[in-house]
Write a protein that holds these residues in place. Structure first.
Motif, PDB file in Angstrom:
ATOM      1  N   ASP A  12     -16.042  49.049  15.870  1.00 52.25           N
ATOM      2  CA  ASP A  12     -17.258  49.029  16.572  1.00 52.25           C
ATOM      3  C   ASP A  12     -18.003  47.830  16.339  1.00 52.25           C
ATOM      4  O   ASP A  12     -18.662  47.393  17.203  1.00 52.25           O
ATOM      5  CB  ASP A  12     -18.224  50.318  15.957  1.00 52.25           C
ATOM      6  CG  ASP A  12     -17.481  51.725  16.106  1.00 52.25           C
ATOM      7  OD1 ASP A  12     -17.698  51.965  17.404  1.00 52.25           O
ATOM      8  OD2 ASP A  12     -17.196  52.194  15.194  1.00 52.25           O
ATOM      9  N   TYR A  13     -18.086  47.340  15.080  1.00 58.39           N
ATOM     10  CA  TYR A  13     -18.737  46.000  14.950  1.00 58.39           C
ATOM     11  C   TYR A  13     -17.707  45.037  14.037  1.00 58.39           C
ATOM     12  O   TYR A  13     -17.282  45.223  12.935  1.00 58.39           O
ATOM     13  CB  TYR A  13     -19.905  46.378  13.848  1.00 58.39           C
ATOM     14  CG  TYR A  13     -20.913  47.100  14.361  1.00 58.39           C
ATOM     15  CD1 TYR A  13     -21.885  46.505  15.209  1.00 58.39           C
ATOM     16  CD2 TYR A  13     -20.862  48.449  13.984  1.00 58.39           C
ATOM     17  CE1 TYR A  13     -22.836  47.449  15.612  1.00 58.39           C
ATOM     18  CE2 TYR A  13     -21.998  49.403  14.572  1.00 58.39           C
ATOM     19  CZ  TYR A  13     -22.947  48.726  15.366  1.00 58.39           C
ATOM     20  OH  TYR A  13     -23.878  49.625  16.061  1.00 58.39           O
ATOM     21  N   LEU A  14     -17.452  43.967  14.940  1.00 53.44           N
ATOM     22  CA  LEU A  14     -16.608  42.786  14.308  1.00 53.44           C
ATOM     23  C   LEU A  14     -17.631  41.654  13.710  1.00 53.44           C
ATOM     24  O   LEU A  14     -18.345  41.287  14.303  1.00 53.44           O
ATOM     25  CB  LEU A  14     -15.775  42.302  15.337  1.00 53.44           C
ATOM     26  CG  LEU A  14     -14.863  41.195  14.998  1.00 53.44           C
ATOM     27  CD1 LEU A  14     -13.832  41.586  13.952  1.00 53.44           C
ATOM     28  CD2 LEU A  14     -14.200  40.469  16.432  1.00 53.44           C
ATOM     29  N   ILE A  15     -17.701  41.491  12.357  1.00 56.37           N
ATOM     30  CA  ILE A  15     -18.517  40.512  11.911  1.00 56.37           C
ATOM     31  C   ILE A  15     -17.930  39.429  11.121  1.00 56.37           C
ATOM     32  O   ILE A  15     -17.493  39.403  10.089  1.00 56.37           O
ATOM     33  CB  ILE A  15     -19.450  41.364  10.699  1.00 56.37           C
ATOM     34  CG1 ILE A  15     -19.963  42.634  11.330  1.00 56.37           C
ATOM     35  CG2 ILE A  15     -20.327  40.459  10.011  1.00 56.37           C
ATOM     36  CD1 ILE A  15     -20.741  43.748  10.368  1.00 56.37           C
ATOM     37  N   PRO A  16     -17.629  38.429  12.054  1.00 54.11           N
ATOM     38  CA  PRO A  16     -17.099  36.947  11.434  1.00 54.11           C
ATOM     39  C   PRO A  16     -18.106  36.050  11.139  1.00 54.11           C
ATOM     40  O   PRO A  16     -19.036  36.034  11.973  1.00 54.11           O
ATOM     41  CB  PRO A  16     -16.035  36.664  12.578  1.00 54.11           C
ATOM     42  CG  PRO A  16     -16.901  37.014  13.816  1.00 54.11           C
ATOM     43  CD  PRO A  16     -17.577  38.170  13.582  1.00 54.11           C
ATOM     44  N   ASN A  17     -17.763  34.852  10.404  1.00 56.24           N
ATOM     45  CA  ASN A  17     -18.784  33.921  10.154  1.00 56.24           C
ATOM     46  C   ASN A  17     -18.003  32.730  11.425  1.00 56.24           C
ATOM     47  O   ASN A  17     -17.167  32.959  12.320  1.00 56.24           O
ATOM     48  CB  ASN A  17     -18.774  33.260   8.893  1.00 56.24           C
ATOM     49  CG  ASN A  17     -17.439  32.681   8.420  1.00 56.24           C
ATOM     50  OD1 ASN A  17     -16.358  32.356   9.310  1.00 56.24           O
ATOM     51  ND2 ASN A  17     -17.359  32.656   7.171  1.00 56.24           N
ATOM     52  N   GLU A  18     -18.555  31.607  11.530  1.00 55.85           N
ATOM     53  CA  GLU A  18     -18.298  30.609  12.429  1.00 55.85           C
ATOM     54  C   GLU A  18     -16.879  30.158  12.537  1.00 55.85           C
ATOM     55  O   GLU A  18     -16.477  30.203  13.641  1.00 55.85           O
ATOM     56  CB  GLU A  18     -19.104  29.170  12.256  1.00 55.85           C
ATOM     57  CG  GLU A  18     -20.720  29.534  12.364  1.00 55.85           C
ATOM     58  CD  GLU A  18     -21.178  28.842  10.993  1.00 55.85           C
ATOM     59  OE1 GLU A  18     -22.149  28.296  11.045  1.00 55.85           O
ATOM     60  OE2 GLU A  18     -20.836  29.820  10.000  1.00 55.85           O
ATOM     61  N   SER A  19     -16.320  29.996  11.094  1.00 57.10           N
ATOM     62  CA  SER A  19     -14.925  29.461  11.252  1.00 57.10           C
ATOM     63  C   SER A  19     -14.064  30.681  11.801  1.00 57.10           C
ATOM     64  O   SER A  19     -13.163  30.499  12.241  1.00 57.10           O
ATOM     65  CB  SER A  19     -14.620  28.989   9.816  1.00 57.10           C
ATOM     66  OG  SER A  19     -14.706  30.141   8.842  1.00 57.10           O
ATOM     67  N   GLU A  20     -14.460  32.041  11.210  1.00 50.33           N
ATOM     68  CA  GLU A  20     -13.570  33.096  11.629  1.00 50.33           C
ATOM     69  C   GLU A  20     -13.597  33.295  12.968  1.00 50.33           C
ATOM     70  O   GLU A  20     -12.681  33.605  13.602  1.00 50.33           O
ATOM     71  CB  GLU A  20     -14.133  34.138  10.860  1.00 50.33           C
ATOM     72  CG  GLU A  20     -14.006  34.087   9.265  1.00 50.33           C
ATOM     73  CD  GLU A  20     -14.460  34.590   8.128  1.00 50.33           C
ATOM     74  OE1 GLU A  20     -14.588  34.667   6.984  1.00 50.33           O
ATOM     75  OE2 GLU A  20     -15.497  35.435   8.794  1.00 50.33           O
ATOM     76  N   ALA A  21     -14.845  33.360  13.556  1.00 48.62           N
ATOM     77  CA  ALA A  21     -14.759  33.529  15.216  1.00 48.62           C
ATOM     78  C   ALA A  21     -14.062  32.433  16.021  1.00 48.62           C
ATOM     79  O   ALA A  21     -13.520  32.698  16.843  1.00 48.62           O
ATOM     80  CB  ALA A  21     -16.445  33.489  15.432  1.00 48.62           C
ATOM     81  N   ALA A  22     -14.150  31.205  15.397  1.00 45.84           N
ATOM     82  CA  ALA A  22     -13.396  30.166  16.159  1.00 45.84           C
ATOM     83  C   ALA A  22     -12.027  30.531  16.083  1.00 45.84           C
ATOM     84  O   ALA A  22     -11.187  30.521  17.094  1.00 45.84           O
ATOM     85  CB  ALA A  22     -13.467  28.815  15.226  1.00 45.84           C
ATOM     86  N   ALA A  23     -11.551  30.934  14.675  1.00 45.47           N
ATOM     87  CA  ALA A  23      -9.790  31.345  14.557  1.00 45.47           C
ATOM     88  C   ALA A  23      -9.535  32.327  15.423  1.00 45.47           C
ATOM     89  O   ALA A  23      -8.353  32.565  15.957  1.00 45.47           O
ATOM     90  CB  ALA A  23      -9.766  31.712  13.165  1.00 45.47           C
ATOM     91  N   LEU A  24     -10.456  33.398  15.552  1.00 51.24           N
ATOM     92  CA  LEU A  24     -10.133  34.734  16.305  1.00 51.24           C
ATOM     93  C   LEU A  24     -10.055  34.432  17.876  1.00 51.24           C
ATOM     94  O   LEU A  24      -9.392  34.988  18.577  1.00 51.24           O
ATOM     95  CB  LEU A  24     -11.166  35.783  16.146  1.00 51.24           C
ATOM     96  CG  LEU A  24     -11.156  36.540  14.448  1.00 51.24           C
ATOM     97  CD1 LEU A  24     -12.195  37.598  14.548  1.00 51.24           C
ATOM     98  CD2 LEU A  24      -9.853  37.026  14.281  1.00 51.24           C
ATOM     99  N   LYS A  47     -18.635  45.730  19.549  1.00 49.26           N
ATOM    100  CA  LYS A  47     -19.789  44.744  19.188  1.00 49.26           C
ATOM    101  C   LYS A  47     -19.469  43.655  18.428  1.00 49.26           C
ATOM    102  O   LYS A  47     -18.734  43.864  17.354  1.00 49.26           O
ATOM    103  CB  LYS A  47     -20.974  45.441  18.901  1.00 49.26           C
ATOM    104  CG  LYS A  47     -21.680  46.513  19.794  1.00 49.26           C
ATOM    105  CD  LYS A  47     -22.848  47.486  19.495  1.00 49.26           C
ATOM    106  CE  LYS A  47     -22.991  48.619  20.500  1.00 49.26           C
ATOM    107  NZ  LYS A  47     -24.280  49.525  20.143  1.00 49.26           N
ATOM    108  N   VAL A  48     -20.200  42.448  18.469  1.00 54.55           N
ATOM    109  CA  VAL A  48     -19.869  41.298  17.658  1.00 54.55           C
ATOM    110  C   VAL A  48     -21.168  40.906  16.907  1.00 54.55           C
ATOM    111  O   VAL A  48     -22.182  40.776  17.542  1.00 54.55           O
ATOM    112  CB  VAL A  48     -19.326  40.114  18.464  1.00 54.55           C
ATOM    113  CG1 VAL A  48     -18.965  38.980  17.628  1.00 54.55           C
ATOM    114  CG2 VAL A  48     -17.891  40.662  19.191  1.00 54.55           C
ATOM    115  N   ILE A  49     -21.115  40.737  15.954  1.00 59.31           N
ATOM    116  CA  ILE A  49     -22.032  39.852  14.933  1.00 59.31           C
ATOM    117  C   ILE A  49     -21.542  38.746  14.456  1.00 59.31           C
ATOM    118  O   ILE A  49     -20.743  38.604  13.373  1.00 59.31           O
ATOM    119  CB  ILE A  49     -22.825  40.575  13.878  1.00 59.31           C
ATOM    120  CG1 ILE A  49     -23.085  42.345  14.547  1.00 59.31           C
ATOM    121  CG2 ILE A  49     -23.806  40.015  13.210  1.00 59.31           C
ATOM    122  CD1 ILE A  49     -23.712  43.102  13.513  1.00 59.31           C
ATOM    123  N   ILE A  50     -21.814  37.431  14.799  1.00 60.04           N
ATOM    124  CA  ILE A  50     -21.515  36.134  14.226  1.00 60.04           C
ATOM    125  C   ILE A  50     -22.174  35.834  13.332  1.00 60.04           C
ATOM    126  O   ILE A  50     -23.497  35.595  13.704  1.00 60.04           O
ATOM    127  CB  ILE A  50     -21.094  35.294  15.154  1.00 60.04           C
ATOM    128  CG1 ILE A  50     -20.064  35.745  16.256  1.00 60.04           C
ATOM    129  CG2 ILE A  50     -20.588  33.892  14.614  1.00 60.04           C
ATOM    130  CD1 ILE A  50     -19.579  34.764  17.362  1.00 60.04           C
TER     131      ILE A  50
END
Length: 303
Positions: free
Chosen positions: A181-193, A218-221
């Motif tokens: 439901d909610y994917l919550i990465p930081n910047e580096s994790e969002a880039a890797a994904l 939904k995504v929360i970066i």
């Protein structure tokens, strides 16, 4: 009363040293201090959710050493249900070796220890906890097969599912996304994904759109000092970060995840829950350590 938040994840003892700067390869630096602090992304998020208003149960594994007993006692002190925190004979408890520099940035090396013994079968033994929960949280400090089982089982049970994809080095299995439901990465994790650079609000939007296209709800970066970006099928919304003087950023992301989850199970809307998680995380970075930095509900300025 049954837990309404179940965290499936890691428990580590954090071995923390502070130094003027992070060492370069092959370099030896003099440290300024050393402490042992209860941590692990799973346990941190469990503590955050419990302190910030959730009723929490933890599913995880520790070793048969003093660190394992200390970690369990730390969770029990927070009134977290630890019936599913299993002690594994002949294995060390997970540890995280953390160096924090004068600007509050950190470098971390993790040794899985008991966390590697959290198998899908270990989670299945406590399926009743998932069944009773409203919301389930996972991270990536335990075996991928366990994360996959938990995501898909929680989805099958109709629970709200949060994945904090940390640590991550590349894309997730594509069939995981539809269970989140909610994917919550930081910047580096969002880039890797996403396989895309994330170094600004605009590039974060592009990466979030890519993650939505993969099937996540939904995504929360989380963007550090730049705040957080929320993305769903209706569009994007930027949440500026509260202004604080940072001392130590360790567990800030975990505090956000736990605070966000606690707010959701208390009936807050997702945008209010994001602002609440940010307020809790902002307070956490003004304090040293992982779990010791996580605030309590009555300390957080309500958004």
């Amino acid at each position: 009363m049954a837990a309404n938040v179940v965290v499936v994840g890691s428990l580590n003892m954090d071995l923390v040293t502070r130094a003027e700067r992070l060492p370069r390869p092959g370099e030896t630096l003099a440290g300024e201090s050393f402490t042992t602090v209860a941590g692990g992304k799973g346990a941190n998020q469990a503590v955050a959710a419990a302190r910030l208003g959730g009723r929490v149960a933890m599913i995880g594994c520790v070793g048969d050493d003093a660190y394992g007993e200390q970690l369990r006692q730390a969770l029990e002190h927070e009134r977290i249900d630890c019936q599913a925190v299993t002690r594994i004979e002949g294995i060390s408890t997970g540890v995280a070796l953390i160096v924090v520099d004068a600007s509050s940035q950190n470098a971390i090396v993790i040794v899985a220890g008991g966390n590697g013994s959290l198998t899908p079968e270990a989670v299945m033994r406590f399926d009743s906890l998932l069944l009773a929960a409203d919301l389930v949280i996972c991270q990536l400090e335990v075996p991928p097969a366990t994360v996959e089982h938990t995501l898909k089982r929680a989805r099958a049970l109709g629970k709200t599912v949060i994945l904090n994809p940390a640590p991550v080095t590349g894309p997730l299995p594509v069939d995981w996304y539809s269970s989140i439901d909610y994917l919550i990465p930081n910047e580096s994790e969002a880039a890797a994904l996403s396989g895309l650079p994330v170094d600004s609000l605009e590039t974060a939007r592009v990466a979030a759109q890519r993650l939505l296209e993969l099937g996540v709800g939904k995504v929360i970066i989380t963007l550090g000092e730049q705040g957080a970006l929320f993305a769903d099928a209706q569009g994007f919304e930027h949440f500026p970060a509260p202004r604080v003087q940072a001392l130590d950023t360790t567990a800030a992301g975990d505090t956000f995840v736990g605070g966000f989850a606690a707010a959701l199970v208390q009936g807050r809307g997702e945008r209010e829950a994001i602002a609440f998680g940010q307020a809790a995380a902002a307070l956490s970075v003004t304090r040293a350590g992982a779990q010791p930095s996580i605030p309590f509900l009555d300390e957080v300025r309500q958004p």
